[in-house]
Design a protein around this motif. Structure first.
Motif, PDB file in Angstrom:
ATOM      1  N   GLY A   1       0.914  -1.086   0.023  1.00 13.50           N
ATOM      2  CA  GLY A   1       0.062   0.036   0.047  1.00 13.50           C
ATOM      3  C   GLY A   1       0.936   1.303   0.027  1.00 13.50           C
ATOM      4  N   VAL A   2       0.603   2.231  -0.994  1.00 13.34           N
ATOM      5  CA  VAL A   2       1.624   3.287  -1.059  1.00 13.34           C
ATOM      6  C   VAL A   2       0.775   4.441  -1.188  1.00 13.34           C
ATOM      7  CG1 VAL A   2       1.566   2.982  -3.451  1.00 13.34           C
ATOM      8  CG2 VAL A   2       3.467   4.432  -2.311  1.00 13.34           C
ATOM      9  N   LEU A   3       0.960   5.576  -0.336  1.00 12.32           N
ATOM     10  CA  LEU A   3       0.337   6.679  -0.240  1.00 12.32           C
ATOM     11  C   LEU A   3       1.075   7.790  -1.113  1.00 12.32           C
ATOM     12  CD1 LEU A   3      -2.122   8.374   0.554  1.00 12.32           C
ATOM     13  CD2 LEU A   3      -0.780   8.880   2.933  1.00 12.32           C
ATOM     14  N   ILE A   4       0.719   8.210  -2.118  1.00  6.93           N
ATOM     15  CA  ILE A   4       1.466   9.129  -3.057  1.00  6.93           C
ATOM     16  C   ILE A   4       1.071  10.527  -2.834  1.00  6.93           C
ATOM     17  CG2 ILE A   4       2.051   9.802  -5.290  1.00  6.93           C
ATOM     18  CD1 ILE A   4       1.885   6.635  -5.830  1.00  6.93           C
ATOM     19  N   GLY A   5       1.748  11.567  -2.445  1.00 13.44           N
ATOM     20  CA  GLY A   5       1.635  12.830  -2.565  1.00 13.44           C
ATOM     21  C   GLY A   5       0.493  13.155  -1.271  1.00 13.44           C
ATOM     22  N   GLY A   6       0.122  12.502  -0.331  1.00 13.21           N
ATOM     23  CA  GLY A   6      -0.615  12.675   0.704  1.00 13.21           C
ATOM     24  C   GLY A   6      -2.144  12.254   0.412  1.00 13.21           C
TER      25      GLY A   6
END
Length: 306
Positions: A171-176
């Motif tokens: 799971g990756v959170l990009i740019g918030g």
């Protein structure tokens, strides 16, 4: 709930990151999941040379947590919670530092382990990794396997250490605000390649066979901290090394001039905008102070947090 048993993993303990116990479990003659990419020459943060010195007990630069690392740690629970919301049939278990049951030098500290919610025993069936990234460099679309190669090394090492070979979600959170789920499939061939490379790397540490000097900043910083003190004396060096240094200095001056011209060209294109892009690819971004351009910064894969 904390997972305590996996097919080939032996739990060494649950330690606070940065504590002496944590350092001990990950130190000495072993290779962890966060180090295997350096062994393979694929890490943006460490080189084989810098890791070799660390394992040999020689001086290395002190670890400094970047803002990306700090916020990656702070946002990890949010990414974990989002994955559980998206997969109500699964639960994510807290975990610790593990070693392989037969290869005690093979270590891993996954972010979480996955269990079926209906399984009252909470037996792990897989691994979950939580990541954050400011810009999403090297990350593919949601549902794909397009992850940065150094994270792929990390995950396969974890799968191989614990014996949990199921497809691993990241799971990756990009740019918030851009949450994606990507995947890494276990590959026995790649796992063996990494095991063999790690075993050979540890052999060179025991034998005192230092890796060659490469062009990474991690290697330079490691060499920089080796001397202790200063003696006012001349040191004779090989003529070819002197020539290489002098040539590189001239080339750097030429490259600096070309870079200045290239940056000026990009700023001229951007005008009062923020980013320079080519299609979907971000090239550089402009920062402003008092309404005027303060700097032009490149987008690089190193901006991705661990």
């Amino acid at each position: 709930m904390t997972a305590v048993e996996t097919p080939t993993g032996v739990l060494l303990g649950t330690f606070t990151p940065g504590s002496p116990e944590w350092e001990k479990a990950r130190g000495g003659l072993c290779v962890t999941a966060t180090e295997i990419a350096a062994v393979m020459g694929l890490s943006p943060w460490q080189s084989r040379f810098s890791l070799w010195h660390k394992k040999a007990g020689l001086p290395v630069p002190p670890f400094e947590a970047s803002p990306q690392i700090e916020w990656g740690n702070r946002l990890e629970p949010a990414v974990v919670g989002k994955y559980e919301d998206e997969h109500p049939d699964l639960i994510l278990l807290s975990t610790g530092t593990w070693r392989h049951a037969e290869r005690s030098w093979q270590r891993a500290t996954p972010d979480r382990l996955i269990a079926l919610r209906e399984d009252i025993d909470g037996r792990p069936v897989g691994i979950f990794e939580a990541k954050t990234s400011p810009y999403g460099d090297d990350w593919g679309r949601d549902g794909t396997d397009e992850v940065p190669v150094y994270y792929r090394c990390q995950v396969i090492w974890q799968q191989d250490t614990l014996g949990l070979h199921a497809r691993t979600p990241i799971g990756v959170l990009i740019g918030g605000c851009d949450y994606r789920e990507l995947y890494v499939d276990y590959d026995e061939g790649d796992a063996k390649l990494m095991r063999d490379a790690a075993a050979e790397f540890l052999r060179t540490v025991e034998a005192g066979e230092r890796p060659p000097i490469d062009g990474s900043d991690a290697t330079y910083q490691t060499i920089r901290v080796q001397p202790d003190g200063l003696e006012d004396r001349d040191v004779e060096i090989p003529a070819e090394d002197a020539a290489r240094y002098e040539t590189a200095q001239r080339q750097m001056a030429d490259a600096k001039s070309e870079l200045t011209a290239a940056k000026a060209t990009l700023l001229d294109h951007i005008g009062d905008g923020k980013r320079a892009v080519v299609g979907d690819r971000r090239i550089a971004y402009r920062t402003v102070r008092g309404g005027k351009t303060y700097s032009l910064n490149p987008y690089t894969s190193k901006d991705t947090a661990a």
